[in-house]
Design a protein around this motif. Structure first.
Motif, short mmCIF file in Angstrom:
data_model
loop_
_atom_site.label_atom_id
_atom_site.label_comp_id
_atom_site.label_asym_id
_atom_site.label_seq_id
_atom_site.Cartn_x
_atom_site.Cartn_y
_atom_site.Cartn_z
N GLU A 3 9.41 -3.77 -12.16
CA GLU A 3 8.93 -4.75 -11.19
C GLU A 3 9.48 -4.51 -9.78
OE1 GLU A 3 7.69 -9.40 -11.29
OE2 GLU A 3 8.62 -8.46 -13.03
N ARG A 4 10.71 -4.08 -9.67
CA ARG A 4 11.30 -3.90 -8.33
C ARG A 4 10.64 -2.79 -7.53
NH1 ARG A 4 15.01 0.22 -7.51
NH2 ARG A 4 15.54 1.37 -9.38
N LYS A 5 9.80 -1.97 -8.17
CA LYS A 5 9.10 -0.89 -7.46
C LYS A 5 7.87 -1.39 -6.72
CE LYS A 5 11.88 2.41 -8.68
NZ LYS A 5 12.73 3.08 -7.72
N GLY A 6 7.44 -2.64 -6.99
CA GLY A 6 6.36 -3.25 -6.22
C GLY A 6 4.97 -2.69 -6.47
N LEU A 7 4.74 -2.12 -7.65
CA LEU A 7 3.45 -1.51 -7.92
C LEU A 7 2.31 -2.53 -8.02
CD1 LEU A 7 4.52 1.29 -10.41
CD2 LEU A 7 4.09 1.44 -7.94
N ASP A 8 2.63 -3.77 -8.36
CA ASP A 8 1.59 -4.79 -8.35
C ASP A 8 1.04 -4.99 -6.94
OD1 ASP A 8 4.29 -5.73 -8.12
OD2 ASP A 8 3.64 -7.80 -8.37
N TYR A 9 1.89 -4.91 -5.94
CA TYR A 9 1.44 -5.00 -4.55
C TYR A 9 0.58 -3.80 -4.18
CZ TYR A 9 4.74 -8.80 -4.24
OH TYR A 9 5.41 -10.00 -4.45
N LEU A 10 0.93 -2.64 -4.68
CA LEU A 10 0.15 -1.44 -4.41
C LEU A 10 -1.24 -1.55 -5.04
CD1 LEU A 10 -0.23 1.41 -3.33
CD2 LEU A 10 1.02 2.27 -5.34
N ILE A 11 -1.32 -2.02 -6.26
CA ILE A 11 -2.63 -2.17 -6.92
C ILE A 11 -3.49 -3.20 -6.17
CG2 ILE A 11 -3.79 -2.98 -9.02
CD1 ILE A 11 -1.40 -1.62 -10.56
N LYS A 12 -2.88 -4.30 -5.76
CA LYS A 12 -3.62 -5.30 -4.98
C LYS A 12 -4.11 -4.71 -3.66
CE LYS A 12 -1.04 -9.16 -6.97
NZ LYS A 12 0.04 -10.13 -6.74
N SER A 13 -3.28 -3.90 -3.03
CA SER A 13 -3.67 -3.23 -1.78
C SER A 13 -4.79 -2.24 -2.02
CB SER A 13 -2.47 -2.48 -1.18
OG SER A 13 -1.46 -3.35 -0.84
N PHE A 14 -4.65 -1.48 -3.10
CA PHE A 14 -5.64 -0.44 -3.39
C PHE A 14 -7.00 -1.06 -3.66
CE2 PHE A 14 -7.78 2.77 -6.00
CZ PHE A 14 -7.76 3.82 -5.08
N GLN A 15 -7.02 -2.25 -4.23
CA GLN A 15 -8.28 -2.94 -4.47
C GLN A 15 -9.00 -3.17 -3.14
OE1 GLN A 15 -8.37 -6.71 -3.92
NE2 GLN A 15 -10.48 -6.86 -4.54
N LYS A 16 -8.26 -3.53 -2.10
CA LYS A 16 -8.85 -3.71 -0.77
C LYS A 16 -9.30 -2.38 -0.19
CE LYS A 16 -6.05 -7.76 0.53
NZ LYS A 16 -5.35 -8.15 -0.64
N VAL A 17 -8.49 -1.35 -0.35
CA VAL A 17 -8.82 -0.02 0.16
C VAL A 17 -10.07 0.50 -0.53
CG1 VAL A 17 -8.04 2.39 0.27
CG2 VAL A 17 -6.43 0.53 0.76
N PHE A 18 -10.14 0.31 -1.85
CA PHE A 18 -11.25 0.85 -2.65
C PHE A 18 -12.59 0.24 -2.25
CE2 PHE A 18 -13.81 1.31 -6.54
CZ PHE A 18 -13.78 2.71 -6.64
N LYS A 19 -12.58 -0.98 -1.76
CA LYS A 19 -13.84 -1.61 -1.31
C LYS A 19 -14.47 -0.81 -0.17
CE LYS A 19 -12.91 -6.36 -2.66
NZ LYS A 19 -12.62 -7.72 -2.20
N LYS A 20 -13.63 -0.20 0.66
CA LYS A 20 -14.12 0.57 1.80
C LYS A 20 -14.19 2.07 1.49
CE LYS A 20 -13.47 1.11 6.76
NZ LYS A 20 -12.71 0.71 7.93
N TYR A 21 -13.23 2.56 0.72
CA TYR A 21 -13.14 3.99 0.41
C TYR A 21 -13.16 4.16 -1.11
CZ TYR A 21 -11.74 4.31 5.26
OH TYR A 21 -11.72 4.23 6.62
#
Length: 177
Positions: A3-21
């Motif tokens: 959990e301390r690696k913050g990968l949940d935040y990365l997946i949430k971010s990637f979801q936004k990125v993937f909408k465009k790219y």
């Protein structure tokens, strides 16, 4: 993967990125806390990212180097860390890096010089920075070159070994006196 690696935040971010790219993939390396991995897998399913988020498990050094060679950027969204080896490895590989502005990471990366620093736990800013690097080839190249040049000075095995030998010599000489 913990959990301390913050990968949940990365997946949430990637979801936004993937909408465009939608031609990009997210490759996650490592293994760890199974409950957290299950939480991440649930998040991937919730966002419909099953085909573009890959959990690759542990990898050997040569496999990590191959992943660096095929990847556009390296993201380290940790919540807390000292001086992670994975950032040093990415720098040695000449990768543009986005990392959380926590702990010792700020002594490894200078923002907009050899990487991008982001506040931890902020998927909105993380998504923005990922898209900025996707869109800005000149910035990506600048960060790659500068990260590699810094890594040559700080992290190459011979440099580290020579530095350690000098420290040992100094300590031994001080103990003689």
């Amino acid at each position: 993967i913990e959990e301390r690696k913050g990968l949940d935040y990365l997946i949430k971010s990637f979801q936004k990125v993937f909408k465009k790219y939608n031609n990009y993939k997210l490759l996650l390396v490592g293994s760890g806390n199974q409950l957290y991995v299950e939480k991440l897998l649930k998040l991937v399913r919730e966002y419909g990212l099953e085909d573009v988020v890959d959990f690759l498990g542990n990898k050997k050094a040569d496999e990590i180097k191959q992943l660096h060679d095929i990847s556009k950027l390296f993201v380290f969204p940790t919540l807390i860390d000292n001086s992670p080896n994975s950032i040093a490895e990415a720098m040695v590989s000449g990768m543009p890096i986005i990392a959380s502005q926590v702990g010792g990471i700020t002594s490894m990366i200078e923002d907009y010089e050899d990487g991008l620093l982001i506040p931890s736990k902020n998927e909105k800013i993380l998504a923005e920075k990922i898209m900025e690097l996707i869109e800005n080839k000149n910035l990506r190249m600048k960060l790659k070159i500068n990260a590699y040049e810094k890594a040559k000075i700080r992290y190459y095995p011979k440099k580290v070994a020579d530095s350690n030998v000098e420290i040992y010599k100094k300590v031994l000489n001080e103990n003689k006196n």
